[in-house]
Design an enzyme around this catalytic site. Sequence first.
Site, PDB file in Angstrom:
ATOM      1  N   GLU A   1      93.774  61.325  89.498  1.00  0.00           N
ATOM      2  CA  GLU A   1      92.671  60.778  88.129  1.00  0.00           C
ATOM      3  C   GLU A   1      92.096  59.727  88.862  1.00  0.00           C
ATOM      4  OE1 GLU A   1      93.088  61.738  85.193  1.00  0.00           O
ATOM      5  OE2 GLU A   1      94.918  62.613  85.022  1.00  0.00           O
TER       6      GLU A   1
ATOM      7  N   GLU B   1      85.559  65.430  81.948  1.00  0.00           N
ATOM      8  CA  GLU B   1      85.680  64.604  83.070  1.00  0.00           C
ATOM      9  C   GLU B   1      84.698  65.050  84.184  1.00  0.00           C
ATOM     10  OE1 GLU B   1      90.494  64.622  81.772  1.00  0.00           O
ATOM     11  OE2 GLU B   1      90.142  65.342  83.568  1.00  0.00           O
TER      12      GLU B   1
ATOM     13  N   HIS C   1      90.584  64.901  88.182  1.00  0.00           N
ATOM     14  CA  HIS C   1      90.391  64.581  86.961  1.00  0.00           C
ATOM     15  C   HIS C   1      89.921  63.029  86.778  1.00  0.00           C
ATOM     16  CE1 HIS C   1      92.824  67.647  84.800  1.00  0.00           C
ATOM     17  NE2 HIS C   1      93.205  68.083  86.257  1.00  0.00           N
TER      18      HIS C   1
ATOM     19  N   HIS D   1      89.396  69.767  82.687  1.00  0.00           N
ATOM     20  CA  HIS D   1      89.172  69.001  81.339  1.00  0.00           C
ATOM     21  C   HIS D   1      87.530  69.046  81.405  1.00  0.00           C
ATOM     22  CE1 HIS D   1      93.595  67.628  81.419  1.00  0.00           C
ATOM     23  NE2 HIS D   1      93.271  68.696  80.827  1.00  0.00           N
TER      24      HIS D   1
END
Length: 357
Positions: free
Chosen positions: A236, A78, A172, A75
Amino acid sequence: MYGLFYLSQGDSMYLEKLKKDGDFLTLTRENEWHLEPCAFSLDNGTQVNVLDTGVIEFIPKKPGNKDIVLSSGVHGNETAPIEICAELISNLILEKIEASHRVLFIFGNPASMNIAKRFVEENMNRLFSGSHSKGEGLINKERVHAKKLESYIRDFFTRVEAGRYRCHYDLHTAIRGSKNEKFAVYPFLHGKPWKKDQLQFLLACGVNTVLMMQSSATTFSYFSSNEFGADAFTIELGQVKPFGQNDMSRFAEVKETLNALVIQNELRYKEFNASDYEVFNVHRTINRTHEEFSLGFADDVVNFTPFKQGELLAKDGEEAIVAEVNGEAIIFPNANVAIGQRAILTVLPMAIDERFV
Ligand SMILES: [Zn+2]
């Protein structure tokens, strides 16, 4: 000087610059979908292979037993993990550090970095395990690129002797804030046990919250876990911020641990203690099935917020969807998904028991 193994005339400009400044991220962003491959070796004997835009391998002269994949920017907005990996790559090229193991770095979606968006046309982290070619097929650049990324990983893991240790950490940052700011997703292992030493690795990265998936997926980490038996995670690391605006002190642990993973023969962890972790099991998926769909909570309610039995989670058409049990917690809520897609995932806390080895 570096010994060049392969160099065409057109490559020499970028190659000389890359060897001097180590800035593979800028080179990647200047070449959104393609970069001519090239290779060179460092004074310390490490072979460096640029395979494509955003894809670079470091193969030490005498590699240790690990084959490590570190991906970021699947992504594009990010940025913190992209910056962490860019620095690692630069330190390796400039020989400030030396890799002990074979390492493949991937910046997944350079074009989306340049527009500061999660993706250009399609979420790449739903395109792996062949999903890129299903349905309408290779209809956009992200699908084509996801297919190429699969082939680089396949080649990286399988062109050496079998039986080597494999891992893939896909890095991420979350869109939404999280009660547990940093967390990892452990892909579905089809009944194989979860590994405590992987929880220890995550904890060393500052991640104490782990979500155990219960079904196969089209994510990057599931691909490497399922097809190559790699210890693989979607990690994350906090909230999305533009390039240069991340408070890097909040990423100190992950930086240090990834650095150690690459340069040290073995990682040493703090002793395993189950109470250091919060582990969750998927409870259910709530899909949007009507045009009229709204979340039962405010936009700023963070991931892993628990609800009491009976509290409203969403309204789907006329139906009120409420928490089924006390402590049912929400993750990745998104009311704006297409009809038929997942709007909320709910989870429940679980114990670290004999299913972990
Ligand atoms: Zn992401």
